[in-house]
Each structure stands twice: as C-alpha cells, then as structure tokens.
Design an enzyme around this catalytic site. Structure first.
Site, PDB file in Angstrom:
ATOM      1  N   GLU A 200       0.801  -1.240   0.000  1.00  0.00           N
ATOM      2  CA  GLU A 200       0.000   0.000   0.000  1.00  0.00           C
ATOM      3  C   GLU A 200       0.829   1.283   0.000  1.00  0.00           C
ATOM      4  OE1 GLU A 200      -3.643   0.345  -0.188  1.00  0.00           O
ATOM      5  OE2 GLU A 200      -3.241  -1.684  -0.882  1.00  0.00           O
TER       6      GLU A 200
ATOM      7  N   ARG B  44      -9.356  20.329  12.507  1.00  0.00           N
ATOM      8  CA  ARG B  44     -10.042  20.503  13.784  1.00  0.00           C
ATOM      9  C   ARG B  44      -9.094  20.362  14.973  1.00  0.00           C
ATOM     10  NH1 ARG B  44     -15.087  16.717  12.335  1.00  0.00           N
ATOM     11  NH2 ARG B  44     -13.502  15.877  10.945  1.00  0.00           N
TER      12      ARG B  44
ATOM     13  N   HIS C  32     -11.118  25.493   8.551  1.00  0.00           N
ATOM     14  CA  HIS C  32     -11.921  25.380   9.775  1.00  0.00           C
ATOM     15  C   HIS C  32     -11.727  26.591  10.690  1.00  0.00           C
ATOM     16  CE1 HIS C  32     -14.036  23.665  13.081  1.00  0.00           C
ATOM     17  NE2 HIS C  32     -12.962  23.639  13.834  1.00  0.00           N
TER      18      HIS C  32
ATOM     19  N   LYS D  43     -24.538  25.548  21.852  1.00  0.00           N
ATOM     20  CA  LYS D  43     -24.395  24.082  21.931  1.00  0.00           C
ATOM     21  C   LYS D  43     -23.410  23.711  23.033  1.00  0.00           C
ATOM     22  CE  LYS D  43     -21.461  22.295  19.069  1.00  0.00           C
ATOM     23  NZ  LYS D  43     -20.744  21.827  17.865  1.00  0.00           N
TER      24      LYS D  43
ATOM     25  N   ASP E  54     -22.343  26.110   8.285  1.00  0.00           N
ATOM     26  CA  ASP E  54     -21.178  25.590   9.006  1.00  0.00           C
ATOM     27  C   ASP E  54     -20.119  25.200   7.985  1.00  0.00           C
ATOM     28  OD1 ASP E  54     -19.661  24.886  11.201  1.00  0.00           O
ATOM     29  OD2 ASP E  54     -21.053  23.382  11.964  1.00  0.00           O
TER      30      ASP E  54
ATOM     31  N   ASP F 224     -19.811  16.283   9.793  1.00  0.00           N
ATOM     32  CA  ASP F 224     -19.086  15.011   9.908  1.00  0.00           C
ATOM     33  C   ASP F 224     -20.101  13.922  10.282  1.00  0.00           C
ATOM     34  OD1 ASP F 224     -17.337  12.971  10.305  1.00  0.00           O
ATOM     35  OD2 ASP F 224     -16.000  14.017  11.664  1.00  0.00           O
TER      36      ASP F 224
ATOM     37  N   GLY G 232     -22.916  14.529  11.604  1.00  0.00           N
ATOM     38  CA  GLY G 232     -24.237  15.127  11.388  1.00  0.00           C
ATOM     39  C   GLY G 232     -24.939  15.475  12.687  1.00  0.00           C
ATOM     40  N   GLY G 233     -24.342  15.087  13.809  1.00  0.00           N
ATOM     41  CA  GLY G 233     -24.980  15.324  15.108  1.00  0.00           C
ATOM     42  C   GLY G 233     -25.253  16.802  15.360  1.00  0.00           C
ATOM     43  N   THR G 234     -24.248  17.637  15.119  1.00  0.00           N
ATOM     44  CA  THR G 234     -24.384  19.068  15.392  1.00  0.00           C
ATOM     45  C   THR G 234     -25.584  19.638  14.643  1.00  0.00           C
ATOM     46  OG1 THR G 234     -21.989  19.223  15.598  1.00  0.00           O
ATOM     47  CG2 THR G 234     -23.174  21.294  15.227  1.00  0.00           C
TER      48      THR G 234
HETATM   49  C1  R5P Z   1     -17.091  22.182  14.699  1.00  0.00           C
HETATM   50  O1  R5P Z   1     -16.368  23.023  15.195  1.00  0.00           O
HETATM   51  C2  R5P Z   1     -17.367  22.147  13.219  1.00  0.00           C
HETATM   52  O2  R5P Z   1     -17.549  23.434  12.704  1.00  0.00           O
HETATM   53  C3  R5P Z   1     -18.572  21.288  12.915  1.00  0.00           C
HETATM   54  O3  R5P Z   1     -19.702  21.879  13.596  1.00  0.00           O
HETATM   55  C4  R5P Z   1     -18.403  19.886  13.409  1.00  0.00           C
HETATM   56  O4  R5P Z   1     -17.162  19.364  12.963  1.00  0.00           O
HETATM   57  C5  R5P Z   1     -19.514  19.005  12.882  1.00  0.00           C
HETATM   58  O5  R5P Z   1     -19.328  17.725  13.388  1.00  0.00           O
HETATM   59  P1  R5P Z   1     -20.533  16.687  13.486  1.00  0.00           P
HETATM   60  O6  R5P Z   1     -21.244  16.691  12.156  1.00  0.00           O
HETATM   61  O7  R5P Z   1     -19.824  15.369  13.778  1.00  0.00           O
HETATM   62  O8  R5P Z   1     -21.425  17.105  14.598  1.00  0.00           O
END
Ligand code: R5P
Length: 311
Positions: free
Chosen positions: A35, A93, A127, A191, A217, A221, A223-225
């Site tokens: 790889e 991040r 970011h 949050k 945003d 990632d 999607g939780g936020t």
């Molecule tokens: C956080 O500081 C970023 O701006 C995004 O809000 C975050 O990375 C989103 O992550 P997730 O979709 O896992 O909640």
C-alpha cells in the site's frame, strides 16, 4: 500553468480543468503490494506553474501522503512553482491544544506540506482562520459563501430568512453569509458538547419563530451538530431549516441521520468527493466550487488579485 490531480477528488479536478480549458497533467498514482504510494508524472513539468488538486478527506492519511509524494515528485521534476490546492484541509479541527500532552495536528500537516516542497497553498473555508498562519508560504483561503448565497437567493429568496450559526464559534461565518443575503437577521445555537463525538443543543439565541432558517457551518461530519440544531430550531417555531455546509465529510451513518432529521435539505459543495449514499440521497444537494477554484487558480497564475473574487 498545469493542473495535476491526486485520487481524492478527480471529478472536481476535471471540472476545474474544464473551467480553465486545460487538460489534466498526465500522471499516475500506483500502490505497492504493501500500500505504499508511488506517483509518476508522465510529461515534462520543468519550469511550469503546477497546481496539485488533492483534498485531504477520507481516507485522510492516504490522501495526505499522496499529496506529499505528488509535491515531492513535482519538485524533483523541476516545476517552477507548486501550489497545493486542498479544497478540504483535513486535520484542521486539531488546531490548538485542548489539553496537556495533545498535538496540534493542523500545524504538523502544514509543516509537512511546506517541507514536501509546496510554494503556495489554496484552500476553501479553512476550519479556523488562524490555520492560514500555520503556513509560512502564501496561503489563500477561499470562501464558499458567494456560491451559497446565490443558491439561497434563487431558492429561498422570497422567504423570511434567518441565518443561524450552529455554535458560537461559527458566528463570524454566519454573519458574513447574512451580509450577502441583504443583511438577514442572525441567530445562534448555544451548543454544549459533553463528550467528544456527541453534541447537545441547549438553547437558541434569537427569535426564529416563523422564519426559514439557513444553518451554515464549515463541516458536517457525523451530522450530530446539524441534526440537533435543526430539531431545536423547529421546536422554537422555525418554518423550515436548510443547512449549507462547505465540506460534506459525512462519516458513518451521517447520511441516514440527515435523511431522518428535521432538515428540509442539506446543501454541501464538491470540495470532497461525495459518497454514493450522499449522491443518492434526495435530502442532499451538491453545489460545485470548481469555477471558484478555477478562477482563483487562474488569478494566482496571472499574479492578479484573488481577494477581489469576494468583493
Ligand atoms: C465544529 O467546530 C465544526 O464546525 C462542525 O460543527 C463539526 O465538525 C460538525 O461535526 P458533526 O457533524 O460530527 O457534529
């Protein structure tokens, strides 16, 4: 100028090349049995102004190594100037020490890219703004906001809009989008995150009742936020919630989380090549930033202003 692409997002590289009416540089990326990555450039690049397009998205480590090895190959082939075009800059991040004995990986990655031989960097919606300063070579940070604002005006311009930042850290980004939307009002989701990977919506600052909310945003990632923020906004009386996110990382079950959420629509850009699940989801729409990147690359090559793209 020449454009070379790694394997991370070939469709975007092709679209940029199409915008600039240039062919992609003939190069191949192969792998040894274990790889290890091997890059070979099949045409002369001596004295050329070369742009390497490679977002460092999933699989982040492979894509980063491909970028570094591609830059090394170009440097050893005597390219005059090498610009690393990293539409999505991974490891961003980790941009500060959240606790003792932790790394600042964004700085490490910036060092690696510089050490490999890049002369410039071009990225989109880093970011955090300070990552630009992690590089000691010229670094242009483009904004997807104009592309998003045009789409929002076309689709939602007739509604009573409210731009919403899903966290306190995103207020500057949200304010800049609101300005482009005839100074739409702004709300903030306060949050609290108890554990890494989990997000919990506490409270909405601003009156979103009767408003079509536009959540903005840089990254989605897990999607939780976003999904939690969308639910909180609907609970507060928003008429609809649409999210505009630059980088659709969309790990794990994110696509199905979005499909089952209160979000009317998730709009992402093609900074990262979308997975099949994302492409097939009727809740996700993709805007292209190829013309934005192509135009910035043309201006870098011509030594003309890049910032005036955002006036
Ligand atoms: C956080 O500081 C970023 O701006 C995004 O809000 C975050 O990375 C989103 O992550 P997730 O979709 O896992 O909640």
């Amino acid at each position: 100028m020449k454009i070379m692409s790694g394997n991370s997002n070939l469709p975007l590289a092709r679209a940029i090349a199409g915008y600039l009416e240039l062919p992609l540089t003939d190069a191949s990326v192969r792998r040894f049995a274990d790889e290890e990555i091997f890059v070979e450039i099949h045409e002369n690049v001596r004295g050329e102004d070369v742009f390497v397009v490679q977002p460092t998205s999933y699989p982040a480590n492979d894509n980063l190594m491909e970028l570094l090895i591609g830059i090394d190959a170009l440097r050893r082939a005597s390219a005059k100037r090498i610009t690393a075009v990293i539409p999505y800059f991974g490891y961003a991040r980790q941009d500060r020490k959240p606790g003792p004995r932790t790394p600042i990986s964004a700085k490490l990655v910036a060092n690696l890219i510089t050490e490999a031989g890049a002369d410039r960097v071009l990225s989109v919606d880093l970011h955090a703004g300070q990552i630009q300063g992690f590089f000691d070579i010229p670094t242009d940070n483009l904004f997807a906001a104009p592309v998003m604002a045009a789409d929002i005006q076309a689709r939602y311009g007739d509604q009573s809009l409210m731009v919403v930042s899903p966290d306190v850290g995103g207020v500057v980004r949200a304010r800049s989008l609101a300005k482009r939307l005839d100074n739409a009002p702004l709300a903030i989701v306060d949050k609290r995150r108890d554990r890494p990977g989990q997000s919990e919506v506490m409270n909405i600052i601003g009156d979103v009742k009767g408003r079509a909310c536009i959540l903005i945003d840089d990254i989605i990632d897990s999607g939780g936020t976003l999904c939690n923020a969308a639910q909180a906004l609907m609970d507060e009386g928003a008429t609809s919630v649409t999210a505009y996110i630059t980088h659709g990382v969309l790990s794990g079950a994110a696509v199905s989380r979005v499909s089952n959420s209160a979000l009317k629509e998730l709009v992402i850009t093609d900074s990262i090549q979308a997975t099949e699940a994302a492409r097939e989801s009727d809740r996700i729409r993709i805007l292209t930033i190829a013309p934005l990147l192509g135009e910035a690359m043309r201006r870098i090559a011509d030594e003309s202003s890049v910032s005036s793209l955002f006036d």
